[in-house]
Scaffold this motif. Sequence first.
Motif, short mmCIF file in Angstrom:
data_model
loop_
_atom_site.label_atom_id
_atom_site.label_comp_id
_atom_site.label_asym_id
_atom_site.label_seq_id
_atom_site.Cartn_x
_atom_site.Cartn_y
_atom_site.Cartn_z
N MET A 1 0.82 -1.10 -0.08
CA MET A 1 0.13 -0.03 0.06
C MET A 1 0.89 1.20 -0.14
O MET A 1 1.69 1.40 0.74
CB MET A 1 -1.11 0.17 1.12
N ILE A 2 0.66 2.29 -0.94
CA ILE A 2 1.51 3.46 -1.20
C ILE A 2 0.48 4.48 -0.92
O ILE A 2 -0.50 4.72 -1.15
CB ILE A 2 1.97 3.35 -2.50
N THR A 3 1.12 5.25 0.11
CA THR A 3 0.45 6.47 0.62
C THR A 3 1.43 7.73 0.37
O THR A 3 2.46 7.74 0.11
CB THR A 3 0.14 6.64 2.26
N ASP A 4 0.36 8.76 0.09
CA ASP A 4 0.94 10.15 -0.34
C ASP A 4 1.49 10.85 1.09
O ASP A 4 0.46 11.10 1.91
CB ASP A 4 -0.19 10.91 -1.02
N ARG A 5 2.78 11.21 0.95
CA ARG A 5 3.21 11.54 2.37
C ARG A 5 3.14 13.25 2.23
O ARG A 5 3.53 13.73 3.33
CB ARG A 5 4.54 11.10 2.49
N ARG A 6 2.82 13.98 1.11
CA ARG A 6 2.74 15.31 1.21
C ARG A 6 1.96 16.00 2.08
O ARG A 6 2.34 16.89 2.89
CB ARG A 6 2.67 15.87 -0.25
N PRO A 7 0.79 15.45 2.35
CA PRO A 7 -0.18 16.00 3.32
C PRO A 7 0.50 15.91 4.93
O PRO A 7 0.28 16.84 5.62
CB PRO A 7 -1.58 15.18 3.16
N ILE A 8 0.89 14.88 5.01
CA ILE A 8 1.63 14.61 6.40
C ILE A 8 2.94 15.68 6.63
O ILE A 8 3.21 16.07 7.80
CB ILE A 8 2.07 13.04 6.42
N ILE A 9 3.65 15.53 5.62
CA ILE A 9 4.79 16.48 5.69
C ILE A 9 4.32 18.02 5.90
O ILE A 9 4.90 18.81 6.62
CB ILE A 9 5.67 16.48 4.55
N ARG A 10 3.10 18.52 5.07
CA ARG A 10 2.69 19.84 5.37
C ARG A 10 2.27 19.98 6.53
O ARG A 10 2.42 21.05 7.29
CB ARG A 10 1.72 19.90 4.16
N PHE A 11 1.46 19.08 7.27
CA PHE A 11 0.78 19.15 8.29
C PHE A 11 1.84 19.12 9.71
O PHE A 11 2.03 19.99 10.50
CB PHE A 11 0.04 18.05 8.97
N LEU A 12 3.14 18.50 9.40
CA LEU A 12 4.39 18.52 10.36
C LEU A 12 4.87 19.99 10.08
O LEU A 12 5.30 20.50 11.28
CB LEU A 12 5.32 17.35 10.30
N ALA A 13 5.15 20.52 9.21
CA ALA A 13 5.83 21.64 9.00
C ALA A 13 4.88 22.75 9.46
O ALA A 13 5.34 23.60 10.07
CB ALA A 13 6.14 21.97 7.22
N LEU A 14 3.45 22.67 9.40
CA LEU A 14 2.66 23.57 10.07
C LEU A 14 2.83 23.65 11.50
O LEU A 14 3.02 24.63 12.32
CB LEU A 14 1.25 23.28 9.72
N VAL A 15 2.94 22.36 12.19
CA VAL A 15 2.86 22.16 13.66
C VAL A 15 4.03 22.70 14.13
O VAL A 15 4.36 23.41 15.04
CB VAL A 15 2.75 20.69 13.99
N LEU A 16 5.22 22.55 13.37
CA LEU A 16 6.58 23.29 13.70
C LEU A 16 6.63 24.70 13.82
O LEU A 16 7.16 25.39 14.56
CB LEU A 16 7.92 22.63 12.80
N ALA A 17 5.98 25.30 12.70
CA ALA A 17 5.91 26.72 12.57
C ALA A 17 5.08 26.99 13.57
O ALA A 17 5.53 28.20 14.20
CB ALA A 17 5.21 26.88 11.24
N VAL A 18 4.23 26.74 14.12
CA VAL A 18 3.15 27.25 15.04
C VAL A 18 4.03 27.02 16.36
O VAL A 18 3.94 28.01 17.33
CB VAL A 18 1.66 26.55 15.22
#
Length: 124
Positions: A1-18
Amino acid sequence: MITDRRPIIRFLALVLAVASISSLTRAESRSHARDPYALLFGTIYGPDNRPEYGVHIKIRRADQKKPKWELMSDHQGEFAQRVPAGKADYVITADVKTPKSQPKPELTVHVDNDERKDFVLHLK
């Protein structure tokens, strides 16, 4: 099963910025908490020599026209305000209803350094 990791990376970047923004804000507020200050502590008594609750207080430097701090007396008629340490004169005005011919109760307090100044205002 292959998942797209871009939404997860965006979410983590947002959490780090906040998290980084909130840590900077907390650091700035802590740095001001340690600045030296003087404390103006006053009590307001009414014409019957009882503490006056809910009186609006305005505090300004003597060399300025507009009040910098506005506060209200508590149930014991007391109020307190931190002001910057250093030589300065402060004018404390009780904002009460008075006839136009009579000036509002006012008191000038001199501060030399980081100290506490206690004073009493008697309303007529």
